[in-house]
Design an enzyme around this catalytic site. Structure first.
Site, PDB file in Angstrom:
ATOM      1  N   GLU B  86      11.457 -11.085 -25.696  1.00 34.75           N
ATOM      2  CA  GLU B  86      12.351 -10.617 -24.644  1.00 34.75           C
ATOM      3  C   GLU B  86      11.743 -10.961 -23.293  1.00 34.75           C
ATOM      4  O   GLU B  86      12.154 -10.443 -22.270  1.00 34.75           O
ATOM      5  CB  GLU B  86      12.657  -9.127 -24.785  1.00 34.75           C
ATOM      6  CG  GLU B  86      11.460  -8.220 -24.749  1.00 34.75           C
ATOM      7  CD  GLU B  86      11.904  -6.759 -24.692  1.00 34.75           C
ATOM      8  OE1 GLU B  86      12.072  -6.188 -25.767  1.00 34.75           O
ATOM      9  OE2 GLU B  86      12.065  -6.215 -23.596  1.00 34.75           O
ATOM     10  N   CYS B 118      12.773  -5.655 -29.276  1.00 34.41           N
ATOM     11  CA  CYS B 118      11.518  -5.845 -30.022  1.00 34.41           C
ATOM     12  C   CYS B 118      11.712  -6.306 -31.456  1.00 34.41           C
ATOM     13  O   CYS B 118      10.741  -6.492 -32.178  1.00 34.41           O
ATOM     14  CB  CYS B 118      10.710  -4.547 -30.018  1.00 34.41           C
ATOM     15  SG  CYS B 118      10.263  -3.997 -28.373  1.00 34.41           S
ATOM     16  N   HIS B 241       7.429  -0.203 -36.231  1.00 34.27           N
ATOM     17  CA  HIS B 241       7.358  -0.648 -34.838  1.00 34.27           C
ATOM     18  C   HIS B 241       6.490   0.371 -34.091  1.00 34.27           C
ATOM     19  O   HIS B 241       6.625   1.581 -34.294  1.00 34.27           O
ATOM     20  CB  HIS B 241       8.763  -0.717 -34.238  1.00 34.27           C
ATOM     21  CG  HIS B 241       8.753  -1.003 -32.762  1.00 34.27           C
ATOM     22  ND1 HIS B 241       8.088  -2.085 -32.236  1.00 34.27           N
ATOM     23  CD2 HIS B 241       9.297  -0.343 -31.718  1.00 34.27           C
ATOM     24  CE1 HIS B 241       8.236  -2.078 -30.921  1.00 34.27           C
ATOM     25  NE2 HIS B 241       8.964  -1.035 -30.575  1.00 34.27           N
ATOM     26  N   LYS B 250       4.880   9.900 -36.370  1.00 39.49           N
ATOM     27  CA  LYS B 250       5.993  10.860 -36.497  1.00 39.49           C
ATOM     28  C   LYS B 250       7.073  10.363 -37.446  1.00 39.49           C
ATOM     29  O   LYS B 250       7.564  11.108 -38.288  1.00 39.49           O
ATOM     30  CB  LYS B 250       6.638  11.088 -35.114  1.00 39.49           C
ATOM     31  CG  LYS B 250       6.023  12.238 -34.342  1.00 39.49           C
ATOM     32  CD  LYS B 250       6.924  12.564 -33.146  1.00 39.49           C
ATOM     33  CE  LYS B 250       6.088  13.178 -32.037  1.00 39.49           C
ATOM     34  NZ  LYS B 250       6.755  13.096 -30.739  1.00 39.49           N
ATOM     35  N   SER B 303      15.401  -2.140 -29.678  1.00 37.61           N
ATOM     36  CA  SER B 303      16.403  -1.358 -28.959  1.00 37.61           C
ATOM     37  C   SER B 303      17.728  -2.093 -28.950  1.00 37.61           C
ATOM     38  O   SER B 303      17.784  -3.306 -29.024  1.00 37.61           O
ATOM     39  CB  SER B 303      15.933  -1.101 -27.535  1.00 37.61           C
ATOM     40  OG  SER B 303      14.830  -0.236 -27.563  1.00 37.61           O
TER      41      SER B 303
END
Ligand SMILES: [Zn+2]
Lengths: 135, 356
Positions: B86, B118, B241, B250, B303
């Site tokens: 990107e 990404c 990622h 998490k 995203s």
């Protein structure tokens, strides 16, 4: 500020910039960079384009404080003369953070970097440079 | 387990590259007046910064060169080059052709730059699996490379870094690791974007966590599990990622993966979020270190938003390939600390006459 380097000139010799390809004379064995059409030693036109190894030996180096405007971001600019296989090539040395490591005989390797951007809207030119090999 | 088309294809060579420069979290906190510990709160120690003469193309070249060294193939055999980024140096003019030319892959190859925040390089990976398993091409080069941009002073600046990872994919019998299966999960989500002429991205605060990163990765991984019948306990390691040092742990917890399976492939705390190279760098480092027979889950995320989940099994070919190029940690350990002003100079954040 755009200078318009010769786009066609760079494009013709891009493989030399991208690989450090050099000329080797089939007649007398002389190897030289940058490549030419005629052997400077024996005048033969029978030359072979050869790609040198990735790693070589630093022969000498210098540090430039006076640089062309484009290179102001990279001051001081280190230039090295390197024996790469059977040819000697002069190019920029990058990622120098400890000058004491720049010794005659130090191992260096090729690295692919930007050499110039033709302003904000022109072409970006890439080429091989050198950096110290650290193992 | 059912055999999926993916199983004909594997990773023949892998390689990473990180620039030598690092900026510490403390330096960023002092520069912009963030409370001490802001970086630590994101699980970050330092991030890699590209030098003035580096960009996505030069970093992608070095990662790809390492991947080709490990693949032990003539680069002319590569039939597709997919460059996921990107931060492509040109808005129009492919990065893939420059790298393909410099690596001696041209002219008989496909080559293109892919964009999906990404996860563009991961799209290249899945497309390559299709091209190779169908027999259309024998080898593909997939590169994830970014000099990630962040608005100076934005919290994103603590993580957005520079680096690249590349894989040569090819037939399973030649592979250091093969794909068992893959699964994609994509929706239109406004979590992060950059308009064409804007130098820095924006993020939709409320969207970055749950509806974007967590939702897409969880759905991609659950889809993979359902498709294959595999469970978290079947995997030795999981690489997600890694936009920071916290999210991967998490999301792993929510999916039932222990911290111990995630930490070995988590490089973001020491090099930062390299965007398209982010999940890839974790897999690259695992291939540098793990034993044959290891099963790895990889789930890149981009995203916009989407995630792909892959089940990857390491073969005995991995051992001989490890020493054919520098491991990812060679670049992690080769580092020099810089100040914010040097960082600003390298990343061209300082406005000068004639400095364009
Ligand atoms: Zn001669």
């Amino acid at each position: 500020m755009m200078e318009r380097l010769s786009i066609s000139r760079f494009w013709r010799i891009k493989d030399l910039h991208y690989t450090f390809a050099y000329s080797k004379c089939k007649k007398c064995g002389h190897a030289f960079y940058p490549p030419k059409h005629v052997c400077p030693k024996c005048g033969s036109r029978e030359l072979e384009l050869t790609i040198p190894p990735r790693e070589g030996e630093l022969l000498s180096w210098t540090k430039l404080y006076e640089v062309a405007p484009y290179f102001e971001n990279e001051k001081p600019l280190y230039l090295g003369l390197v024996k790469l296989g059977e040819v000697k090539i002069m190019a920029q040395i990058v990622d120098v953070f400890d000058e004491s490591l720049l010794k005659e005989g130090a191992r260096v390797e090729t690295v692919f970097r930007k050499v110039k951007e033709d302003g904000n809207s022109g072409l970006i030119y890439y080429a091989m440079k050198f950096r110290l090999t650290s193992k | 387990m059912v055999i999926f088309p993916e199983e004909k294809v594997g990773i023949v060579g892998w390689g990473s590259y990180f620039p030598i420069y690092r900026i510490s979290m403390g330096e960023l906190e002092r520069q912009w007046g963030f409370p001490p510990g802001t970086g630590e709160g994101l699980g970050m120690k330092e991030k890699a910064v590209a030098a003035s003469d580096e960009d996505a193309v030069t970093m992608g070249y070095e990662a790809a060169r390492n991947a080709i060294l490990r693949a032990e193939i003539d680069s002319k055999k590569i039939g597709a080059v997919f460059f996921g980024t990107e931060s492509k140096p040109y808005a129009v003019k492919p990065s893939a052709t420059i790298v393909a030319q410099a690596l001696g892959i041209t002219p008989n190859t496909m080559a293109s730059d892919l964009e999906f925040a990404c996860r563009a390089a991961s799209e290249g990976m899945r497309a390559s699996i299709g091209l190779i398993s169908s027999g259309m091409i024998e080898f593909a080069l997939v590169i994830g490379s970014d000099t990630a941009q962040a608005n100076p002073g934005d919290i994103l600046e603590f993580t957005a870094s520079s680096g690249a990872t590349a894989f040569v994919l090819g037939p399973k019998p030649l592979s250091a690791a093969y794909f068992e299966a893959s699964f994609s999960y994509i929706t239109d989500t406004p979590d992060f974007w950059r308009r064409s002429l804007s130098p820095y991205p924006l993020h939709g605060e409320a969207f970055t966590g749950d509806p974007a990163y967590f939702d897409h990765i969880i759905n991609a991984v659950r889809g993979l599990m359902e498709k294959t019948g595999l469970r978290p306990s079947d995997f030795d390691f999981a690489v997600f990622h890694q936009p920071n040092g916290k999210y991967p742990i998490k999301v792993g917890e929510r999916l039932g993966f222990t911290k111990e399976k995630i930490l070995p492939g988590l490089l973001t705390p020491v090099v930062g979020n390299t965007y398209n190279g982010s999940a890839f760098q974790g897999l690259s480092h695992l291939l540098d270190t793990v034993k044959p027979g290891t099963r790895i889950l990889m789930a890149p995320f981009g995203s916009g938003a989407g995630s792909d989940a892959y089940s990857i099994v390491v073969t005995d070919k991995v051992e001989n390939k490890k020493n054919l190029a520098p491991p990812a940690y060679f670049y992690v350990n080769k580092k020099v600390s810089i100040s914010y002003s040097e960082y600003a100079k390298f990343r061209k954040l300082i406005k000068r006459i004639g400095g364009d």
